[in-house]
Design a protein around this motif. Sequence first.
Motif, short mmCIF file in Angstrom:
data_model
loop_
_atom_site.label_atom_id
_atom_site.label_comp_id
_atom_site.label_asym_id
_atom_site.label_seq_id
_atom_site.Cartn_x
_atom_site.Cartn_y
_atom_site.Cartn_z
N ILE A 1 0.82 -1.22 0.00
CA ILE A 1 0.00 0.00 0.00
C ILE A 1 0.85 1.27 0.00
CG2 ILE A 1 -1.99 -1.08 1.10
CD1 ILE A 1 -1.13 0.16 3.73
N LEU A 2 2.11 1.17 0.39
CA LEU A 2 2.98 2.35 0.40
C LEU A 2 3.23 2.86 -1.02
CD1 LEU A 2 4.74 4.35 1.95
CD2 LEU A 2 6.64 2.71 1.79
N VAL A 3 3.23 1.97 -2.00
CA VAL A 3 3.47 2.37 -3.38
C VAL A 3 2.44 3.40 -3.83
CG1 VAL A 3 3.54 1.56 -5.78
CG2 VAL A 3 4.57 0.18 -3.97
N ILE A 4 1.21 3.24 -3.38
CA ILE A 4 0.14 4.18 -3.74
C ILE A 4 0.06 5.32 -2.74
CG2 ILE A 4 -2.33 4.44 -4.15
CD1 ILE A 4 -0.75 2.84 -6.28
N ASN A 5 0.19 5.02 -1.45
CA ASN A 5 0.07 6.06 -0.44
C ASN A 5 1.11 7.16 -0.61
OD1 ASN A 5 -2.10 4.81 0.69
ND2 ASN A 5 -1.02 3.98 2.45
N ILE A 6 2.30 6.78 -1.06
CA ILE A 6 3.36 7.78 -1.19
C ILE A 6 3.01 8.79 -2.27
CG2 ILE A 6 4.83 6.65 -2.92
CD1 ILE A 6 7.21 7.46 -1.04
N GLN A 7 2.21 8.38 -3.25
CA GLN A 7 1.77 9.33 -4.27
C GLN A 7 0.88 10.41 -3.65
OE1 GLN A 7 0.08 7.36 -7.73
NE2 GLN A 7 1.48 5.64 -7.52
N SER A 8 0.00 9.99 -2.74
CA SER A 8 -0.89 10.94 -2.08
C SER A 8 -0.13 11.86 -1.13
CB SER A 8 -1.97 10.19 -1.30
OG SER A 8 -2.77 9.42 -2.17
N GLY B 1 12.15 4.96 -5.47
CA GLY B 1 13.41 4.81 -4.75
C GLY B 1 13.22 5.00 -3.26
N ILE B 2 12.40 5.99 -2.90
CA ILE B 2 12.11 6.23 -1.49
C ILE B 2 11.31 5.07 -0.89
CG2 ILE B 2 10.84 7.74 0.10
CD1 ILE B 2 11.54 10.07 -1.81
N VAL B 3 10.38 4.53 -1.68
CA VAL B 3 9.60 3.38 -1.22
C VAL B 3 10.53 2.21 -0.90
CG1 VAL B 3 7.99 1.58 -1.98
CG2 VAL B 3 7.44 3.98 -2.36
N LEU B 4 11.47 1.93 -1.77
CA LEU B 4 12.40 0.83 -1.54
C LEU B 4 13.21 1.04 -0.27
CD1 LEU B 4 13.72 0.18 -5.18
CD2 LEU B 4 12.19 -1.28 -3.84
N LEU B 5 13.66 2.27 -0.04
CA LEU B 5 14.42 2.56 1.18
C LEU B 5 13.57 2.36 2.43
CD1 LEU B 5 16.42 5.75 0.10
CD2 LEU B 5 17.33 3.46 0.51
N ILE B 6 12.32 2.82 2.38
CA ILE B 6 11.42 2.64 3.54
C ILE B 6 11.15 1.16 3.77
CG2 ILE B 6 9.09 3.07 4.41
CD1 ILE B 6 9.14 5.78 3.00
N TRP B 7 10.98 0.40 2.68
CA TRP B 7 10.78 -1.05 2.83
C TRP B 7 11.95 -1.70 3.55
CZ3 TRP B 7 8.82 -2.73 -2.73
CH2 TRP B 7 7.47 -2.39 -2.85
N VAL B 8 13.16 -1.36 3.14
CA VAL B 8 14.36 -1.94 3.76
C VAL B 8 14.40 -1.61 5.25
CG1 VAL B 8 16.88 -1.85 3.85
CG2 VAL B 8 15.72 -1.97 1.64
N VAL B 9 14.13 -0.35 5.57
CA VAL B 9 14.13 0.07 6.98
C VAL B 9 13.07 -0.69 7.76
CG1 VAL B 9 13.62 2.01 8.53
CG2 VAL B 9 15.07 2.37 6.52
N GLN B 10 11.88 -0.83 7.19
CA GLN B 10 10.80 -1.50 7.90
C GLN B 10 11.08 -2.98 8.12
OE1 GLN B 10 7.24 0.07 5.53
NE2 GLN B 10 6.61 0.42 7.64
N VAL B 11 11.60 -3.64 7.12
CA VAL B 11 11.90 -5.07 7.26
C VAL B 11 12.97 -5.27 8.34
CG1 VAL B 11 12.91 -7.08 6.12
CG2 VAL B 11 11.21 -5.69 4.91
#
Length: 372
Positions: A6-13, A335-345
Amino acid sequence: MAILGILVINIQSISMPSIARINPATYGGFEGANYIVWLLSHVFVEQKFIVLFSMLFGAGVLLFVSSKQSKGEPALKLHYKRTFWLLVIGLAHAYLLWDGDILVTYALCSLVVVLAYNWPAERLVVAAVVLLSVPFIQQVETVMMLDHGMELGYWTTTPEELQQEIAVHQGSWSALAADRFGSNVYSQTIAVVDRAGWRYSGAMLLGMALFRWGVLSNERSSEEYIKLVAGCFTAGITITVAGVAYLHYHDWGSVAGFSWGLFNYWGSILVSISYVGVVMLFCRRWAGGRVEKALSSVGRTALSNYLLQTVVATTIFYGHGLALFGQVSRVEQMGIVLLIWVVQVVLSVLWLQRFRYGPAEWVWRSLTYGRA
């Protein structure tokens, strides 16, 4: 998978003016790699993971009530207390951080869907289809009205309105909080009654049915999951892509722009069901592996990670942080989404090595049961 998706879409908003979601061709870069990012996110992500998240929430309601009943505990009383505190958390999330909150809507829907906790799967599916059909029919009626000359001011925006929205989001926290107040009030009242409540309640009931059938708990055969993935994915993606083709064919006109969401409305539900099959097959093949453990850690701390996504993203894009709102392309967003994913995992894995629950989950449980 749902909470990460859901972050992929939420980050657009969170990162761009609202017109970029409504009419993506008007803002945020819509050529080359930026167009590819938009197209892939729309076809494979838009509405898919929030529907999946909603189905899992519904299954969670059923699982919670059933578990408490089996232990002789006051199941419904605990459910409503649990829902009340989710509502409080959602209101804080919406008014303090971001007006795209989904927790308030979930809390309001769960007040009703819990009444179906003892229904058989077949009845749950029928009820789900009925509820899901209500917003769709409303949208069709609206589109029919538009075809007779109704104007659509929402499909475009003036440069002045655009700059004002950017300035507000790059400004102070208090100014933005005042700006999102009206949006929150609308989304948590009229929008819920009008359409959102029907759609998300329907998805929750569908999740309950899938849980009763053993689909969500990996109890079906591999052959059944393969058929589920092949059938639902093919049908869902075909419908969604047809919507994109329809919009292009009509040269992104306003009436077409209002109606193209009808394609993804049902396409997203089918694709989200296929994603369930993909995850089940993945867990069956690689159970106990590092990837499965890492992703399950995110799932076990889903509420904490949902809130963390908002905290990190709004800090990056809003004025109380780096103020990058309206300054980042769609490719850069990923790119930001990928970084947030890494941090969250990483954080989820490390946290659960020491604690049983995520921090937000612990607070929610403590408030529900009245003890730490």
